[in-house]
Design an enzyme around this catalytic site. Structure first.
Site, PDB file in Angstrom:
ATOM      1  NE  ARG A 165       4.267   3.080   0.147  1.00 10.30           N
ATOM      2  CZ  ARG A 165       4.762   2.711  -0.970  1.00 10.30           C
ATOM      3  NH1 ARG A 165       4.995   1.517  -1.467  1.00 10.30           N
ATOM      4  NH2 ARG A 165       5.014   3.687  -2.016  1.00 10.30           N
ATOM      5  CG  ASP A 217       3.799  -1.598   0.247  1.00  8.08           C
ATOM      6  OD1 ASP A 217       2.609  -2.052   0.026  1.00  8.08           O
ATOM      7  OD2 ASP A 217       4.685  -1.740  -0.865  1.00  8.08           O
ATOM      8  CG  ASP A 242       3.820  -5.159  -2.300  1.00  8.11           C
ATOM      9  OD1 ASP A 242       2.807  -5.027  -2.076  1.00  8.11           O
ATOM     10  OD2 ASP A 242       4.962  -4.578  -2.449  1.00  8.11           O
ATOM     11  NE  ARG A 263      -0.148   1.652   1.868  1.00  6.15           N
ATOM     12  CZ  ARG A 263       0.199   0.965   0.869  1.00  6.15           C
ATOM     13  NH1 ARG A 263       0.695  -0.274   1.159  1.00  6.15           N
ATOM     14  NH2 ARG A 263       0.206   1.744  -0.227  1.00  6.15           N
TER      15      ARG A 263
END
Length: 170
Positions: free
Chosen positions: A101, A104, A106, A92
């Site tokens: 991307r 990711d 989160d 990334r």
């Protein structure tokens, strides 16, 4: 509960995974494997993989999304740091907001913690408005409640207009 860096008792946390570059489904499966190797943590559940339209910046490929549930004694900031390290190992590169991307990760929820600190907001902002988070989350945690927002199932109903397709297992 504090979100600092000292050791915590075991907590359940939910992590959103997303990719739209370099074989996205493979990137998400690789990230599941990486999550299973987190220190003082155990991977409990992985959702199916979903395809969704990009949000914000529309001139990019569709995303592949999923959600994982872990049990961890990492403090929230330490867990977030470990997630960012996984993203980096997977290639990334952060360019601009909502850019395509490779991966990711989160941190969506950490127990029932609500915090807004530099670098860490829990629950994750906007998760309650995104079908690509709520649907896979509900798949592995059907009774999930998002602190400050309500039942995830009710929140998903408000996202009915968002395109989301469950991918077939490979």
């Amino acid at each position: 509960m504090t979100s600092g860096t000292k050791a915590q008792s075991l907590c359940h946390a939910f992590i959103a995974l997303g990719s739209n570059l370099a074989n996205p489904a493979l990137q998400v499966r690789r990230a599941f494997a990486e999550l299973s190797q987190l220190p003082v943590s155990r991977l409990l559940n992985c959702s199916a993989i979903y395809r969704s339209a990009p949000v914000g910046r529309l001139d990019q490929p569709d995303f592949i999304n999923a959600v994982a549930q872990i049990e961890t004694s990492l403090a929230p900031h330490d867990l977030l740091k470990a997630l960012l390290e996984i993203e980096h190992r997977c290639g990334r590169v952060r360019t601009s907001l909502n850019a395509p991307r490779i991966l990711d990760l989160d941190l969506l929820l950490y127990a029932d913690l609500q915090c807004h600190e530099p670098g860490l907001t829990l629950p994750h902002p906007r998760m309650h408005q995104r079908a690509f988070v709520l649907q896979p989350l509900l798949e592995i945690a059907p009774d999930c409640h998002i602190p400050g927002h309500g039942a995830a199932a009710e929140l998903l109903a408000a996202c009915a207009g968002q395109r989301l397709e469950r991918e077939q297992p490979q």
